[in-house]
Structures are given as C-alpha cells and as structure tokens.
Design an enzyme around this catalytic site. Sequence first.
Site, PDB file in Angstrom:
ATOM      1  N   LYS A 172       0.831  -1.217   0.000  1.00  0.00           N
ATOM      2  CA  LYS A 172       0.000   0.000   0.000  1.00  0.00           C
ATOM      3  C   LYS A 172       0.865   1.267   0.000  1.00  0.00           C
ATOM      4  CE  LYS A 172      -3.409   2.862   0.604  1.00  0.00           C
ATOM      5  NZ  LYS A 172      -4.382   3.181  -0.433  1.00  0.00           N
ATOM      6  N   LYS A 241       2.123  10.762   4.892  1.00  0.00           N
ATOM      7  CA  LYS A 241       2.452   9.652   5.803  1.00  0.00           C
ATOM      8  C   LYS A 241       2.795   8.382   5.010  1.00  0.00           C
ATOM      9  CE  LYS A 241      -1.016   7.434   6.661  1.00  0.00           C
ATOM     10  NZ  LYS A 241      -1.825   6.313   6.200  1.00  0.00           N
TER      11      LYS A 241
HETATM   12  P1  NDP Z   1      -9.687  10.473   8.410  1.00  0.00           P
HETATM   13  O1  NDP Z   1      -8.687  11.468   8.842  1.00  0.00           O
HETATM   14  O2  NDP Z   1     -10.893  10.921   7.655  1.00  0.00           O
HETATM   15  O3  NDP Z   1     -10.268   9.675   9.702  1.00  0.00           O
HETATM   16  C1  NDP Z   1      -9.396   9.170  10.671  1.00  0.00           C
HETATM   17  C2  NDP Z   1     -10.164   8.355  11.685  1.00  0.00           C
HETATM   18  O4  NDP Z   1      -9.253   7.958  12.717  1.00  0.00           O
HETATM   19  C3  NDP Z   1     -11.286   9.125  12.394  1.00  0.00           C
HETATM   20  O5  NDP Z   1     -12.292   8.220  12.777  1.00  0.00           O
HETATM   21  C4  NDP Z   1     -10.556   9.688  13.617  1.00  0.00           C
HETATM   22  O6  NDP Z   1     -11.426   9.967  14.696  1.00  0.00           O
HETATM   23  C5  NDP Z   1      -9.686   8.516  13.979  1.00  0.00           C
HETATM   24  N1  NDP Z   1      -8.517   8.917  14.742  1.00  0.00           N
HETATM   25  C6  NDP Z   1      -7.570   9.825  14.402  1.00  0.00           C
HETATM   26  N2  NDP Z   1      -6.609   9.886  15.355  1.00  0.00           N
HETATM   27  C7  NDP Z   1      -6.977   9.014  16.318  1.00  0.00           C
HETATM   28  C8  NDP Z   1      -6.400   8.633  17.566  1.00  0.00           C
HETATM   29  N3  NDP Z   1      -5.257   9.166  17.997  1.00  0.00           N
HETATM   30  N4  NDP Z   1      -7.056   7.715  18.306  1.00  0.00           N
HETATM   31  C9  NDP Z   1      -8.198   7.177  17.888  1.00  0.00           C
HETATM   32  N5  NDP Z   1      -8.811   7.487  16.720  1.00  0.00           N
HETATM   33  C10 NDP Z   1      -8.198   8.402  15.951  1.00  0.00           C
HETATM   34  O7  NDP Z   1      -8.896   9.346   7.625  1.00  0.00           O
HETATM   35  P2  NDP Z   1      -9.412   8.370   6.464  1.00  0.00           P
HETATM   36  O8  NDP Z   1     -10.670   7.711   6.894  1.00  0.00           O
HETATM   37  O9  NDP Z   1      -9.350   9.076   5.170  1.00  0.00           O
HETATM   38  O10 NDP Z   1      -8.192   7.311   6.460  1.00  0.00           O
HETATM   39  C11 NDP Z   1      -8.113   6.222   7.362  1.00  0.00           C
HETATM   40  C12 NDP Z   1      -7.009   5.284   6.860  1.00  0.00           C
HETATM   41  O11 NDP Z   1      -7.377   4.802   5.566  1.00  0.00           O
HETATM   42  C13 NDP Z   1      -5.645   5.987   6.702  1.00  0.00           C
HETATM   43  O12 NDP Z   1      -4.628   5.091   7.017  1.00  0.00           O
HETATM   44  C14 NDP Z   1      -5.631   6.349   5.219  1.00  0.00           C
HETATM   45  O13 NDP Z   1      -4.300   6.485   4.738  1.00  0.00           O
HETATM   46  C15 NDP Z   1      -6.363   5.148   4.623  1.00  0.00           C
HETATM   47  N6  NDP Z   1      -6.996   5.380   3.323  1.00  0.00           N
HETATM   48  C16 NDP Z   1      -7.814   6.463   3.090  1.00  0.00           C
HETATM   49  C17 NDP Z   1      -8.401   6.637   1.848  1.00  0.00           C
HETATM   50  C18 NDP Z   1      -9.325   7.778   1.514  1.00  0.00           C
HETATM   51  O14 NDP Z   1      -9.721   7.910   0.338  1.00  0.00           O
HETATM   52  N7  NDP Z   1      -9.711   8.628   2.458  1.00  0.00           N
HETATM   53  C19 NDP Z   1      -8.154   5.689   0.743  1.00  0.00           C
HETATM   54  C20 NDP Z   1      -7.356   4.536   1.126  1.00  0.00           C
HETATM   55  C21 NDP Z   1      -6.785   4.419   2.357  1.00  0.00           C
HETATM   56  P3  NDP Z   1     -12.119  11.408  14.868  1.00  0.00           P
HETATM   57  O15 NDP Z   1     -13.465  11.266  14.237  1.00  0.00           O
HETATM   58  O16 NDP Z   1     -12.171  11.595  16.338  1.00  0.00           O
HETATM   59  O17 NDP Z   1     -11.239  12.432  14.188  1.00  0.00           O
END
Ligand code: NDP
Length: 297
Positions: A172, A241
Amino acid sequence: MEVGFIGLGAIGHPIAKRLAEQHRLTVWNRTVERAQAFADETGATVAASPKEVGTGAEVVLACLPNSPEVEAVLAGTNGDGLAEGLEPGALVIDLTSGIPSSSKRIAEDLAAKQVAYLDAPVSGGTSGAAAGTLTVMVGGSDEAFARALPILQVFGKRIEHVGPVGAGHALKAVHNSLIALHLFGLGEALTTLAKAGVTPRKALDVINASNGKSFVSERLIPERVLTREWPRTFRLALLDKDVGIARDLMADVGVEAPVLGLVSKLLHEAALTLGDEADHVEVLRIHERRAGVELSG
Ligand code: NDP
C-alpha cells in the site's frame, strides 16, 4: 457475525456502513458524536470504549490514520484498550494504511492472546468504499485470510493475499508513492504545457490516449482540478504519511530511492504549506501558483 469497527473517518465510515447492512456491528470512534450519528443512521451499537468493541466480537476492523494510533487503541488507557476486550479466537483486520514493522509487532502481541491479525489496507477511495469496489491488499496467514474473506468481500472487489503480516502495508505504501509521483509529474507537465500554449484539457486528452497516462491523469485531474471542484476525500497529510512509510521501507531493505526521496521531501513541504485538511490532489495548487497558471477547462 458479531463485528466491531473502530475509526469512522472519511473511508472508515462508508466501509462500516456496508458492514452494518450485513452484520451486527458495534462501533467506537474517538469523537463520540460521529459514532452516535453513524449509529442513528445504520442501527449499529455505540461502544463506550475500544475494550467494549472487542468484548464478544468475532472480528474487529480498525481504520485509523497510522499504526501508532492502532497501537494506542489496542493498548488503551486505564485498561480500556481493544486488546483487553478481545477474546481468544478473535480476528483483527487492520484497514489502516500503516507501517509494516508495526504490524508485525502488533500481530505478535495479539498472537500471545490467541488473537489473529491481518494488515489489510485498501485502495479505491471513498467512492469505491461506498460502492463496495475497493482493492484490499492483505498480509497474514492463510488461515486468517480465509476467515477474513467473507468480511472483506462486503466492501472489496479485488482482494489479494499478498504475503505475510506487513506485506499489505508495504504494498500500500509503495502504491501510494506512485500516486504522489504522478501528481508531481503531471503538475509540472500540465503547467509547462499551459505556458507553451497547450490547454490542460487538450494535453490530457492526448496523454490519456497515449502511454503516459495514469489514474491521476485519467480521473483525478480531469474530475477534480479542471472542474475546480477540489473535493476533500483523502487528506494530503495521509498521503505524506504513506510516502514516508515507503521511503523508510526502501531504506530498511537497502534499496536506493533518490526519486522517491525527492517526492517525499516535496510532498512533505506541500503538506506543511496547504495544511492538515487539504486533499492530496491540492498539490496541483502549488504548481499553479508557482507557474502563475490555472489548470481549468
Ligand atoms: P480520516 O482522517 O478521515 O479519519 C481518521 C479516523 O481515525 C477518524 O475516525 C478519527 O477519529 C480517527 N482517529 C484519528 N486519530 C486518532 C487517535 N489518535 N485515536 C483514535 N482514533 C483516531 O482518515 P481516512 O478515513 O481518510 O483514512 C483512514 C485510513 O485509511 C488511513 O490510514 C488512510 O491512509 C487510509 N486510506 C484512506 C483513503 C481515503 O480515500 N480517504 C483511501 C485509502 C486508504 P475522529 O473522528 O475523532 O477524528
């Protein structure tokens, strides 16, 4: 099945929504209002802690920014961590785009509790998650992969078992570094051509009918930049990242990566300039500013 889900962010939310249609889902999200809104929408149960998600769950999926956040949720504070609740025989599927060495450590710790672990990052964006057409790259044992498959098929179309624990995260990170490479290459290419008198639309029409095309040239730039829509679906900070993980992996395995090193540096500078909420495609704004042209049309 009794399924738990942690991390209802941009891509976690649509994945969890599909799971809620087919399984009994219990969710936890750091910002509890998001979990409550999700439960109101889908009928899922909101857990008070990651530990509560683990208790009684056959499978728990996590979709967090990076591996340190996954490790923190597993460990918890004051005994409320996910690992505390997981019971022998459970399976953790880590959808996070994380760090290969961290996933190996997590898998070892969970194995001591007779809990299986797979790294299973996804590709295909938030629209692919909603449509159930994600690509899933899985690292882990054959047995855990076979158990996970029916769950992964709820949101994935192409599901590949790519190697042992850590292999999914490695693939990935390297895959996403190619997206970054294309964003920078096309930013330079299209601003140059605009100044040389070729409109971005015409340039992309020709590139996309030829061999230099990519997903970035075929979909991302026409749909998001030329239209000036700039939707925010995948944060630039997350791509930064991912490229950092790929760069570190190359150093770990002893492969020289001067091109990726430069892309990583430029991407990190772009992330600092554009801020935490900027989308990854907004890198093109920097090329526009630098060249003094707008890539519209
Ligand atoms: P977001 O930033 O939209 O969401 C992150 C999530 O993680 C939220 O639910 C957030 O909670 C939670 N979070 C953040 N920090 C913490 C912490 N310290 N402790 C607990 N929960 C935490 O990210 P995405 O959903 O876009 O991405 C998630 C993963 O998927 C990443 O690794 C990304 O690289 C990967 N990804 C994303 C894609 C995309 O199109 N968006 C595509 C493919 C992979 P809160 O609601 O409180 O902020």
